[in-house]
Design a protein around this motif. Structure first.
Motif, PDB file in Angstrom:
ATOM      1  N   ALA A   2      33.753  33.404  39.239  1.00 17.92           N
ATOM      2  CA  ALA A   2      34.431  33.609  40.527  1.00 17.92           C
ATOM      3  C   ALA A   2      35.308  34.854  40.472  1.00 17.92           C
ATOM      4  CB  ALA A   2      35.272  32.380  40.865  1.00 17.92           C
ATOM      5  N   VAL A   3      36.021  35.022  39.362  1.00 19.92           N
ATOM      6  CA  VAL A   3      36.889  36.196  39.206  1.00 19.92           C
ATOM      7  C   VAL A   3      36.035  37.466  39.178  1.00 19.92           C
ATOM      8  CG1 VAL A   3      38.451  37.367  37.606  1.00 19.92           C
ATOM      9  CG2 VAL A   3      38.713  34.934  38.020  1.00 19.92           C
ATOM     10  N   ALA A   4      34.919  37.415  38.464  1.00 22.74           N
ATOM     11  CA  ALA A   4      34.030  38.588  38.385  1.00 22.74           C
ATOM     12  C   ALA A   4      33.532  38.963  39.772  1.00 22.74           C
ATOM     13  CB  ALA A   4      32.852  38.283  37.461  1.00 22.74           C
ATOM     14  N   TYR A   5      33.187  37.961  40.574  1.00 23.28           N
ATOM     15  CA  TYR A   5      32.680  38.226  41.924  1.00 23.28           C
ATOM     16  C   TYR A   5      33.733  38.941  42.774  1.00 23.28           C
ATOM     17  CZ  TYR A   5      30.552  37.623  46.452  1.00 23.28           C
ATOM     18  OH  TYR A   5      30.008  37.880  47.683  1.00 23.28           O
ATOM     19  N   ALA A   6      34.988  38.508  42.605  1.00 22.72           N
ATOM     20  CA  ALA A   6      36.040  39.071  43.457  1.00 22.72           C
ATOM     21  C   ALA A   6      36.526  40.430  42.974  1.00 22.72           C
ATOM     22  CB  ALA A   6      37.211  38.101  43.523  1.00 22.72           C
TER      23      ALA A   6
END
Lengths: 220, 248
Positions: free
Chosen positions: B190-194
């Motif tokens: 999720a962090v990578a996506y954001a």
């Protein structure tokens, strides 16, 4: 095609050990009359897995040598074009090596000081960093919208807002809390399962390729 | 579901996977474009031209645990990236927090330099181990300072990360360092996506060699995953239908 005995031996070992361990793990253990193959393969799998665990435990020593070599090298190495940051890097490495020596010395001489170093310094610093994570995440959401406003970006930021507001224990945000619960139970859970299933399938295929020697990482 | 059923299904799934992986094919497959792989040549070019190292990280992936294959595919990505920058004068920096992945990282670098007959340029100390501590925050703190002092040209973060990935990507943003990121953990993903400039999602990390290698048949891995996914969807739909019939 070049004949490389080392590569062939590595492939043969990987394939045979891999299949024996799979056999050991897949064959049922609690049969009333286990065959000789079942006993041998499950025993072999158990011994190999124990050996792997011991070897992995020993890699921590490798890690310590790596840590010392890398940071000694950074202290000794001559400066490059970025002189100022190279000096900073030297200081960081020096602090790391001194801390390493200090922790070893206190462990041998005074265990209480060692515990204080770990619990009062290390844990506090890590907690402070964990606190900073929230700001990094919020900044990330802001960055995402600043660079390009897309439908998924808007959806992402709205979801973050709903989850953060829903976490407040105030009666006036009950509807938002219900919405947050629904989000977590249905779309988030479905998305997470989809992602995990995809990773599981890819893991399966990668594992099988390593097992039958198609992936070359250990053969060259 | 009893133990025997689980074992029988495991054997069936393994057999199907084995057939899909080993099946010889001469057809050439066109792979869909994935931006994170498309930018690899430009990121490696940037590293060579600016004489700044590429930072490649495996996170907390290591050999022996549940992240073994994540470590292997991370090392494969590290190899392809290193192989591209091995012609330059600045070796890539590989960081990791699981000591069992040190030999993997060093081997990826060694193979990359030997592929260009520049074995003398290989330095085992280009692989840095930073102990993880709780939640890998100590590792994240160490790597954030490394990004500042070593003037990284790009970040390739393919491994196992939790929310601590936010610290790495936030620092990369502040230093204007482009990043590719993916994690096998949901929080890290999720962090990578954001936050990442170029992100891979889920199983995309596992097909790096199919996209970055010139080997014939490299795309077969993608094909195998796609066929398995299709079979899984059919199985889920059949299961759903049977449940509906049971209730009806």
């Amino acid at each position: 095609m070049r004949f490389r005995p080392g590569a062939i031996t590595a492939s043969a070992l990987t394939i045979s050990f891999g299949f024996l361990i799979i056999l050991g793990l897949l064959l049922p253990e609690n049969l009333e009359d286990p065959s000789e193959i079942q006993e041998i393969s499950s025993g072999f799998a158990g011994v190999m897995l124990q050996l792997v665990t011991i070897t992995i435990g020993l890699t921590i020593i490798l890690g310590i040598f790596n840590l010392l070599a890398v940071h000694l090298g950074r202290i000794i190495r001559r400066g490059d074009v970025h002189r100022q940051t190279h000096q900073a890097s030297r200081v960081y490495s020096l602090v790391l090596l001194l801390s390493f020596g200090l922790v070893i010395a206190t462990y041998l001489l005074d265990r209480d000081t060692n515990t204080i170093l770990l619990e009062d310094v290390q844990f506090s610093l890590e907690s402070a960093l964990a606190g900073l994570l929230l700001f990094a995440l919020v900044f990330g959401a802001y960055q995402m919208m600043r660079h390009r406003v897309t439908l998924t970006g808007i959806l992402f930021v709205l979801t973050v807002l709903v989850v953060l507001l829903g976490a407040l224990s105030i009666d006036s945000v009950r509807e938002i809390r219900d919405l947050r619960d629904w989000l977590m139970e249905i779309p988030v859970s479905a998305g997470a399962r989809g992602l995990l299933l995809g990773i599981a399938l890819a893991t399966l295929v990668t594992g099988m390729r390593v097992l039958i020697g198609i992936d070359r990482s250990y053969r060259e | 579901v009893d133990d025997v059923t689980v074992r029988v299904f495991s054997i069936i799934i393994l057999m199907v996977t084995l057939v899909l992986v080993a099946l010889p094919t001469r057809r050439k497959y066109w792979l869909r474009k994935i931006q994170a792989f498309e930018v690899v040549p430009s990121l490696s070019g940037l590293s060579i031209e600016s004489s700044r190292p590429v930072h490649i990280s495996l996170g907390s992936a290591g050999i022996g645990g549940s992240s073994t294959l994540v470590a292997l595919v991370g090392a494969e990505f590290a190899y392809h990236m290193s192989e591209r920058v091995a012609i330059g004068d600045m070796p890539p920096v590989i960081t990791l927090s699981d000591p069992s992945a040190i030999p993997l990282g060093q081997d990826a670098l060694r193979r990359a330099y030997y592929a260009h007959r520049r074995g003398q340029m290989f330095r085992p100390t280009s692989v840095h181990w930073y102990p993880s501590g709780t939640r890998s925050l100590a590792y994240a703190a160490a790597v954030t300072s490394l990004m500042g002092t070593d003037h990284m040209s790009a970040n390739v973060l393919t491994g196992s990360y939790g929310p601590e990935l936010a610290l790495l990507l936030d620092t990369a943003k502040r230093h204007n360092i482009p990043s590719i990121a993916v994690s096998d953990q949901l929080e890290g993903q999720a962090v990578a996506y954001a936050l990442a400039d170029h992100r891979l999602i889920g199983e995309e990390a596992f097909v790096a060699s199919s996209y970055l290698s010139d080997e014939p048949g490299a795309a077969r891995k993608v094909l195998a995953i796609d066929v398995l996914r299709l079979l899984l969807i059919v199985a889920l739909l059949v299961g759903f239908g049977m449940k509906l019939i049971e209730k009806g």
